[in-house]
Design a protein around this motif. Structure first.
Motif, PDB file in Angstrom:
ATOM      1  N   SER A 226       0.850  -1.146   0.143  1.00 30.35           N
ATOM      2  CA  SER A 226       0.134  -0.132  -0.138  1.00 30.35           C
ATOM      3  C   SER A 226       0.935   1.240  -0.138  1.00 30.35           C
ATOM      4  N   ASN A 248       7.848  -1.170   4.170  1.00 30.72           N
ATOM      5  CA  ASN A 248       8.606  -0.039   4.497  1.00 30.72           C
ATOM      6  C   ASN A 248       8.240   0.684   5.367  1.00 30.72           C
ATOM      7  N   LYS A 272       3.957  -4.469   7.586  1.00 31.92           N
ATOM      8  CA  LYS A 272       4.209  -5.834   7.604  1.00 31.92           C
ATOM      9  C   LYS A 272       4.609  -6.136   6.112  1.00 31.92           C
ATOM     10  N   PRO A 292       2.482  -4.669  -6.370  1.00 32.73           N
ATOM     11  CA  PRO A 292       3.904  -5.100  -6.024  1.00 32.73           C
ATOM     12  C   PRO A 292       4.974  -4.253  -6.691  1.00 32.73           C
TER      13      PRO A 292
END
Ligand code: SAM
Length: 363
Positions: A226, A248, A272, A292
């Motif tokens: 996200s 991150n 996570k 991704p």
């Protein structure tokens, strides 16, 4: 060295024209499908050659004539010799071929999404010792104007310096905590120097609109990868609840900040790894959004998605159609391809953004 004549038959994955010599492909930078050319062999590899263009004998009508010095050395100018329509053909065909070869799926209908700004669109650049890396090399090239961005950089700064210009210009080294702000739709976003943010805002807005248009209304939306929370926040007023997952911590902290400043109540963010998150996730999901990095989604996560989470719809945005096609190959027994969009997120480069909408079979 012997000079050869050849005809460009198609493109390789980097948008280089391909001719044939001794039944092996020759990759020749700066050439266009259908052109007759004079070239010489520069490198010999077991399965292909690399050729150097000497002269165009019969130019394509889709050739873009420009006078940018050393354009062949500057990373990011890979398709500068093609006009917009030829760049589009290359990008659409690449997505069709990736899905055909890798996912054994024929795409019969494509949506093409483009912006008006074909140069100076990048809001982020990375500069090394005041210069730019050359194409496929650790050597730098000293240029005064970068065609893809209007950001002005400081040539005297040493090391790798990131520049990002949204409402204000920020720049610095990787570890530095600095922020700039942007707005999209009715939302404000804080973007850290080290956080992910789409480099072409005009096309990013069109991409996010495409995602929102295809979201299942008022459902549970799971947004994996996200970033700073852009898609999660934009999707919040069309969802009952949104869950965003980002590895991150800089991007995650921006996402928490962005949730706060936009006064969003129905979005939760988790800092996570998606595969550890999804192993423990127990709720149902209506729309799963995947965005991704270039490497795509790992196999374990894909298996958990199709066997345990079983979302009704998957909207998968990607900057690498080859890994997207390979991930779809794993999902395709359970999901069919409802829509495909190719986005011109990176004009003048061979990079492609694509979005696929997948629906679960036998819902
Ligand atoms: C292409 S960006 C997408 C960001 C966001 N969706 C947007 O539109 O701005 C991919 C994001 O995935 C994150 N990421 C990479 N690997 C991850 C993983 N294993 N688990 C969770 N997030 C990951 C990266 O840090 C990056 O922010």
């Amino acid at each position: 060295m012997e000079q050869l004549t050849g005809t460009i038959i198609y493109y390789n994955q980097h948008g280089e024209g391909v001719a044939f010599y001794n039944t092996k492909p020759v990759y020749i930078y700066g050439t266009i499908k259908g052109e007759e050319i004079l070239y010489e062999i520069q490198q010999t590899h077991p399965t292909y050659y690399v050729g150097k263009l000497i002269k165009i004998l019969k130019p394509s009508i889709n050739r873009n004539y420009h006078n940018i010095k050393n354009s062949h050395l500057i990373g990011g100018y890979d398709l500068i010799h093609m006009n917009d329509s030829e760049q589009r053909k290359f990008k659409e065909e690449k997505v069709i071929q990736d899905f055909k070869k890798i996912a054994h799926t024929d795409i019969t209908k494509l949506d093409w999404i483009e912006g008006k700004q074909k140069t100076k669109y990048r809001n982020k650049i990375t500069v090394h010792d005041g210069n730019f890396y050359q194409k496929n090399s650790n050597e730098t090239i000293d240029i005064d104007d970068f065609l893809l961005s209007s950001i002005k950089w400081d040539k005297s700064l040493k090391g790798e310096v990131i520049y990002r210009k949204l409402d204000t210009l920020i720049y610095g080294y990787k570890h530095e905590k600095k922020y700039t702000f942007d707005s999209m739709f009715e939302y404000q976003f804080r973007v850290g120097l080290n956080s992910f943010y789409q480099v072409n805002k005009e096309v990013a807005i069109l991409a996010y609109q495409y995602i929102i248009d295809n979201l299942l209304d008022n459902g549970i939306t799971l947004d994996l990868y996200s970033g700073i929370g852009t898609i999660s926040i934009i999707a919040s007023n069309k969802s009952q609840k949104v869950i965003g997952v980002e590895i991150n911590s800089d991007s995650y902290n921006d996402a928490l900040y962005n949730k706060e400043i936009n006064k969003i109540k129905n979005v939760d963010f988790y800092n996570k790894d998606v595969s550890s998150f999804i192993k423990e996730y127990k709720e149902s999901v209506d729309t799963l959004i995947l965005d991704p990095p270039r490497s795509g989604v790992d196999k374990r996560t894909l298996n958990l998605i199709k066997d345990i989470i079983k979302p009704k719809r998957i909207i998968y945005m990607s900057c690498n159609p080859a890994t997207q096609a390979s991930n779809f190959n794993i999902l395709k027994k359970d999901y069919h391809l409802s829509k495909t969009a190719v986005l011109d997120m990176f004009p003048q480069t061979y990079h492609i953004e694509s979005i696929i909408v997948l629906d679960r079979n036998n819902q």
